[in-house]
Design an enzyme around this catalytic site. Sequence first.
Site, PDB file in Angstrom:
ATOM      1  N   LYS A   6       0.852  -1.210   0.000  1.00 41.66           N
ATOM      2  CA  LYS A   6       0.000   0.000   0.000  1.00 41.66           C
ATOM      3  C   LYS A   6       0.872   1.239   0.000  1.00 41.66           C
ATOM      4  CE  LYS A   6       0.935   1.281   4.479  1.00 41.66           C
ATOM      5  NZ  LYS A   6       1.782   2.423   4.792  1.00 41.66           N
ATOM      6  N   ASP A 132      -2.117  -1.479  10.627  1.00 40.19           N
ATOM      7  CA  ASP A 132      -2.429  -1.383   9.193  1.00 40.19           C
ATOM      8  C   ASP A 132      -3.175  -2.603   8.656  1.00 40.19           C
ATOM      9  OD1 ASP A 132      -1.284   1.083   8.908  1.00 40.19           O
ATOM     10  OD2 ASP A 132       0.604   0.353   8.053  1.00 40.19           O
TER      11      ASP A 132
HETATM   12  O1  C5P Z   1       0.357  -1.295  15.175  1.00 43.94           O
HETATM   13  P1  C5P Z   1       1.760  -1.505  14.733  1.00 43.94           P
HETATM   14  O2  C5P Z   1       2.448  -2.604  15.500  1.00 43.94           O
HETATM   15  O3  C5P Z   1       1.934  -1.645  13.271  1.00 43.94           O
HETATM   16  O4  C5P Z   1       2.543  -0.159  15.100  1.00 43.94           O
HETATM   17  C1  C5P Z   1       3.931  -0.101  15.187  1.00 43.94           C
HETATM   18  C2  C5P Z   1       4.317   1.106  16.040  1.00 43.94           C
HETATM   19  O5  C5P Z   1       4.048   2.311  15.335  1.00 43.94           O
HETATM   20  C3  C5P Z   1       3.551   1.215  17.336  1.00 43.94           C
HETATM   21  O6  C5P Z   1       4.158   0.473  18.358  1.00 43.94           O
HETATM   22  C4  C5P Z   1       3.611   2.717  17.604  1.00 43.94           C
HETATM   23  O7  C5P Z   1       4.868   3.065  18.139  1.00 43.94           O
HETATM   24  C5  C5P Z   1       3.541   3.310  16.203  1.00 43.94           C
HETATM   25  N1  C5P Z   1       2.175   3.691  15.804  1.00 43.94           N
HETATM   26  C6  C5P Z   1       1.562   4.786  16.381  1.00 43.94           C
HETATM   27  N2  C5P Z   1       0.299   5.149  15.988  1.00 43.94           N
HETATM   28  C7  C5P Z   1      -0.354   4.468  15.020  1.00 43.94           C
HETATM   29  C8  C5P Z   1       0.261   3.348  14.413  1.00 43.94           C
HETATM   30  C9  C5P Z   1       1.527   2.987  14.827  1.00 43.94           C
HETATM   31  O8  C5P Z   1       2.146   5.444  17.261  1.00 43.94           O
HETATM   32  N3  C5P Z   1      -1.571   4.863  14.636  1.00 43.94           N
END
Ligand code: C5P
Length: 305
Positions: A6, A132
């Site tokens: 994406k 995501d």
């Molecule tokens: O949800 P995911 O594990 O993909 O997110 C990775 C990191 O990115 C999270 O631990 C956080 O530090 C950051 N993040 C965030 N806000 C979001 C998505 C991700 O702060 N909406």
Amino acid sequence: MRSFAKVNLILDVLGTRPDGYHAIESVMQTIGLHDTISLTISEGGTIRLSCDVPSIPTDESNLAHRAASVLFESRGISPGLDIRIEKRIPAEAGLGGGSSNAAAVLRGLDRLLELRLPCEEMCALGARVGSDVPFFVVGGTAFVSGRGERVDPLPDIPPMPMVIVKPPFGVSTPWSYRRLDEMRAAGDQSEVTGERETASRRIVEYAGFRTLQSAVCSLRSLLSNDLEAPAIEQHPEIEEIKATLIASGASAALMCGSGSAVFGLFETDDRARAAADSFVAAPPCRPCLVFVTRTVTREEAVRIE
Ligand code: C5P
């Protein structure tokens, strides 16, 4: 099955949430660059994952592995499963490769095990795996909000040719968000998304632009990504890649998600291919990976072949 990457056509980071994540508003778009995933139900009750790229983890830390565990746990079942991933989407690029693989596993298992889970339930399971993942369950063009778990499908945009450039360095997503917070706390108002310019507001223009003849030309002023500022501060080469894409004929260029890859949109496939060729001949930094691809529709994004 194909597991597509994406890009974020718009990524507004609105602020921090009590759970430590950031509230975002984003227009996300599936693109043709993809990994290939095959799933085989087996005896034995264990989940095994293999990948042709040795640097990709194959244990529970792999989001595809975790997606299978979360799904099995939610159904109270424990079949054996072999997941095979052929990787083309680069890691630490902001292209959502790991999250896409997780969503592909959810959709693939739903089909294989004849679960017929509603989309909302698959999105809820996906949100437990990564922010995501719900987008990749829905695919196509979508307005994404919350921390990424709220996904509102938008009408498909006409297919647009695209060049993706991945520089030799990656950017860590948690670092990008943290650095953006620091930049904002230090009072750099240019890094704050204000009321004036929220994604929801621009999305209205975005929906409008599809009907305009000058669609692609108007894109340059429409696209924006709040996570570019921290990434470019750390790696000024990202700005150079954007400028090179524009100089080689892109209508618009923007960093993908939290980086480090950059995409350029082109009016024709020929122009995209020519730009990619010139990029390969004289890259602003080496070694760059260059992909020629295009946006894909929702139907294509979620089709299981
Ligand atoms: O949800 P995911 O594990 O993909 O997110 C990775 C990191 O990115 C999270 O631990 C956080 O530090 C950051 N993040 C965030 N806000 C979001 C998505 C991700 O702060 N909406």
